[in-house]
Design a protein around this motif. Sequence first.
Motif, PDB file in Angstrom:
ATOM      1  N   ASN A 211       0.825  -1.215   0.000  1.00 44.10           N
ATOM      2  CA  ASN A 211       0.000   0.000   0.000  1.00 44.10           C
ATOM      3  C   ASN A 211       0.857   1.262   0.000  1.00 44.10           C
ATOM      4  O   ASN A 211       0.531   2.247  -0.677  1.00 44.10           O
ATOM      5  N   GLU A 212       1.943   1.234   0.751  1.00 38.88           N
ATOM      6  CA  GLU A 212       2.816   2.402   0.846  1.00 38.88           C
ATOM      7  C   GLU A 212       3.482   2.693  -0.500  1.00 38.88           C
ATOM      8  O   GLU A 212       3.546   3.844  -0.938  1.00 38.88           O
ATOM      9  N   LEU A 213       3.956   1.666  -1.166  1.00 43.02           N
ATOM     10  CA  LEU A 213       4.583   1.855  -2.476  1.00 43.02           C
ATOM     11  C   LEU A 213       3.565   2.325  -3.509  1.00 43.02           C
ATOM     12  O   LEU A 213       3.837   3.239  -4.296  1.00 43.02           O
ATOM     13  N   ASN A 214       2.394   1.711  -3.502  1.00 40.45           N
ATOM     14  CA  ASN A 214       1.344   2.105  -4.450  1.00 40.45           C
ATOM     15  C   ASN A 214       0.920   3.551  -4.241  1.00 40.45           C
ATOM     16  O   ASN A 214       0.581   4.257  -5.195  1.00 40.45           O
ATOM     17  N   LYS A 215       0.954   4.002  -2.992  1.00 40.46           N
ATOM     18  CA  LYS A 215       0.574   5.382  -2.673  1.00 40.46           C
ATOM     19  C   LYS A 215       1.459   6.382  -3.406  1.00 40.46           C
ATOM     20  O   LYS A 215       1.019   7.476  -3.761  1.00 40.46           O
ATOM     21  N   TYR A 216       2.699   5.991  -3.645  1.00 34.28           N
ATOM     22  CA  TYR A 216       3.643   6.877  -4.326  1.00 34.28           C
ATOM     23  C   TYR A 216       3.795   6.524  -5.809  1.00 34.28           C
ATOM     24  O   TYR A 216       4.759   6.937  -6.457  1.00 34.28           O
ATOM     25  N   GLY A 217       2.840   5.762  -6.332  1.00 40.32           N
ATOM     26  CA  GLY A 217       2.836   5.458  -7.754  1.00 40.32           C
ATOM     27  C   GLY A 217       3.833   4.404  -8.178  1.00 40.32           C
ATOM     28  O   GLY A 217       4.140   4.289  -9.370  1.00 40.32           O
ATOM     29  N   ILE A 218       4.336   3.643  -7.231  1.00 39.37           N
ATOM     30  CA  ILE A 218       5.295   2.576  -7.539  1.00 39.37           C
ATOM     31  C   ILE A 218       4.547   1.248  -7.566  1.00 39.37           C
ATOM     32  O   ILE A 218       3.892   0.876  -6.589  1.00 39.37           O
ATOM     33  N   GLN A 219       4.631   0.548  -8.681  1.00 40.53           N
ATOM     34  CA  GLN A 219       3.932  -0.720  -8.804  1.00 40.53           C
ATOM     35  C   GLN A 219       4.665  -1.809  -8.036  1.00 40.53           C
ATOM     36  O   GLN A 219       5.875  -1.723  -7.795  1.00 40.53           O
ATOM     37  N   THR A 220       3.924  -2.840  -7.660  1.00 41.38           N
ATOM     38  CA  THR A 220       4.492  -3.889  -6.815  1.00 41.38           C
ATOM     39  C   THR A 220       4.043  -5.273  -7.260  1.00 41.38           C
ATOM     40  O   THR A 220       2.999  -5.437  -7.889  1.00 41.38           O
ATOM     41  N   ILE A 221       4.865  -6.246  -6.897  1.00 41.59           N
ATOM     42  CA  ILE A 221       4.479  -7.656  -6.941  1.00 41.59           C
ATOM     43  C   ILE A 221       4.900  -8.249  -5.605  1.00 41.59           C
ATOM     44  O   ILE A 221       6.083  -8.259  -5.264  1.00 41.59           O
ATOM     45  N   LEU A 222       3.940  -8.711  -4.835  1.00 42.95           N
ATOM     46  CA  LEU A 222       4.215  -9.450  -3.603  1.00 42.95           C
ATOM     47  C   LEU A 222       3.876 -10.901  -3.894  1.00 42.95           C
ATOM     48  O   LEU A 222       2.721 -11.232  -4.160  1.00 42.95           O
ATOM     49  N   THR A 223       4.862 -11.761  -3.856  1.00 44.50           N
ATOM     50  CA  THR A 223       4.666 -13.103  -4.381  1.00 44.50           C
ATOM     51  C   THR A 223       5.368 -14.161  -3.540  1.00 44.50           C
ATOM     52  O   THR A 223       6.381 -13.885  -2.889  1.00 44.50           O
ATOM     53  N   GLU A 224       4.832 -15.354  -3.568  1.00 45.13           N
ATOM     54  CA  GLU A 224       5.564 -16.500  -3.048  1.00 45.13           C
ATOM     55  C   GLU A 224       6.700 -16.808  -4.018  1.00 45.13           C
ATOM     56  O   GLU A 224       6.552 -16.634  -5.234  1.00 45.13           O
ATOM     57  N   PRO A 225       7.845 -17.260  -3.516  1.00 46.99           N
ATOM     58  CA  PRO A 225       8.995 -17.479  -4.403  1.00 46.99           C
ATOM     59  C   PRO A 225       8.696 -18.388  -5.592  1.00 46.99           C
ATOM     60  O   PRO A 225       9.140 -18.116  -6.714  1.00 46.99           O
ATOM     61  N   GLN A 226       7.935 -19.442  -5.372  1.00 47.96           N
ATOM     62  CA  GLN A 226       7.687 -20.393  -6.456  1.00 47.96           C
ATOM     63  C   GLN A 226       6.797 -19.821  -7.553  1.00 47.96           C
ATOM     64  O   GLN A 226       6.731 -20.364  -8.657  1.00 47.96           O
ATOM     65  N   HIS A 227       6.113 -18.720  -7.265  1.00 49.17           N
ATOM     66  CA  HIS A 227       5.240 -18.092  -8.261  1.00 49.17           C
ATOM     67  C   HIS A 227       5.852 -16.815  -8.841  1.00 49.17           C
ATOM     68  O   HIS A 227       5.186 -16.089  -9.581  1.00 49.17           O
ATOM     69  N   LEU A 228       7.104 -16.557  -8.502  1.00 49.92           N
ATOM     70  CA  LEU A 228       7.740 -15.305  -8.913  1.00 49.92           C
ATOM     71  C   LEU A 228       7.749 -15.125 -10.423  1.00 49.92           C
ATOM     72  O   LEU A 228       7.351 -14.076 -10.942  1.00 49.92           O
ATOM     73  N   THR A 229       8.207 -16.123 -11.144  1.00 50.74           N
ATOM     74  CA  THR A 229       8.357 -15.978 -12.597  1.00 50.74           C
ATOM     75  C   THR A 229       7.018 -15.713 -13.268  1.00 50.74           C
ATOM     76  O   THR A 229       6.890 -14.791 -14.085  1.00 50.74           O
ATOM     77  N   VAL A 230       6.005 -16.492 -12.927  1.00 50.63           N
ATOM     78  CA  VAL A 230       4.684 -16.322 -13.539  1.00 50.63           C
ATOM     79  C   VAL A 230       4.109 -14.948 -13.223  1.00 50.63           C
ATOM     80  O   VAL A 230       3.575 -14.260 -14.109  1.00 50.63           O
ATOM     81  N   ASN A 231       4.233 -14.517 -11.981  1.00 49.98           N
ATOM     82  CA  ASN A 231       3.678 -13.220 -11.596  1.00 49.98           C
ATOM     83  C   ASN A 231       4.420 -12.059 -12.254  1.00 49.98           C
ATOM     84  O   ASN A 231       3.815 -11.031 -12.585  1.00 49.98           O
ATOM     85  N   THR A 232       5.715 -12.226 -12.456  1.00 53.68           N
ATOM     86  CA  THR A 232       6.487 -11.187 -13.143  1.00 53.68           C
ATOM     87  C   THR A 232       6.087 -11.100 -14.611  1.00 53.68           C
ATOM     88  O   THR A 232       5.928 -10.001 -15.166  1.00 53.68           O
ATOM     89  N   ILE A 233       5.910 -12.240 -15.245  1.00 55.48           N
ATOM     90  CA  ILE A 233       5.458 -12.258 -16.644  1.00 55.48           C
ATOM     91  C   ILE A 233       4.100 -11.576 -16.768  1.00 55.48           C
ATOM     92  O   ILE A 233       3.882 -10.745 -17.659  1.00 55.48           O
ATOM     93  N   ASN A 234       3.187 -11.911 -15.872  1.00 55.97           N
ATOM     94  CA  ASN A 234       1.845 -11.318 -15.931  1.00 55.97           C
ATOM     95  C   ASN A 234       1.887  -9.805 -15.750  1.00 55.97           C
ATOM     96  O   ASN A 234       1.151  -9.063 -16.419  1.00 55.97           O
TER      97      ASN A 234
END
Length: 245
Positions: A211-234
């Motif tokens: 929420n803090e990062l999004n407040k300043y216009g910075i996009q985020t991905i909070l992910t479990e390690p095993q889902h990192l690649t898929v979430n980054t691609i998306n």
Amino acid sequence: MEFEQIKDYVPGDDVRNINWKASAKRGQLMLNQYQDEKSQPVYSVIDKGRVMKMPFEGMKLIDYAINATLVISNIALKKGDKAGMFGFSDRISNQVVAQKRASQMNLILETLYNVDTDFKESDFSRLYIDVKRKITNRSLLLLYTNFETLDALHRQLPYLQAIAKNHLLVIIFFENTELKEMLIEEVDTTREIFDKTIAEKFIYEKKLIVNELNKYGIQTILTEPQHLTVNTINKYLEIKARGLL
């Protein structure tokens, strides 16, 4: 702007784009024609500091970041973008300038082979200085790091905000899966109740970081390690589809 072709000059064309060498050869005015540059620089930025040494299922967090970098670089190139990367802790290292040449994936692969944690404190102020100096075109920066607390984020937030002024910055950090597992376990003793309460606090704090990062216009991905690649691609495909870069 990207060069597209040399064409015949017609009245109304920008005379600044006249190709005098081609004009001399043809005996008539010839013009360099340009098109809006469609390929965008996509950098994977890997935090090599000690926050990335945390183990998960036989690998360190940095290993998951390396794997994700390899995949997202390949996809970016196939999408016509320029792929690059670098690591950082107390300074930038392992840099590959974003390009879309045929040999780019081999260069990234060779560079990733030498990336590992150096167990130092990551210097985000130095990261900001080096990014400002070395990456002059607006780029997508996929920053793999890990924040456990809001205090840890707030120490680095001014530098992240400064980077985000000139680039599309995505902060990618990790859920603590061991803590999540504690929440679904039955508790009986006072100690177990205390541990579960602490786990809930840290999990909630991760959401506050988003929420803090999004407040300043910075996009985020909070992910479990095993889902990192898929979430980054998306996230990359979402950014492309929305034309944010």
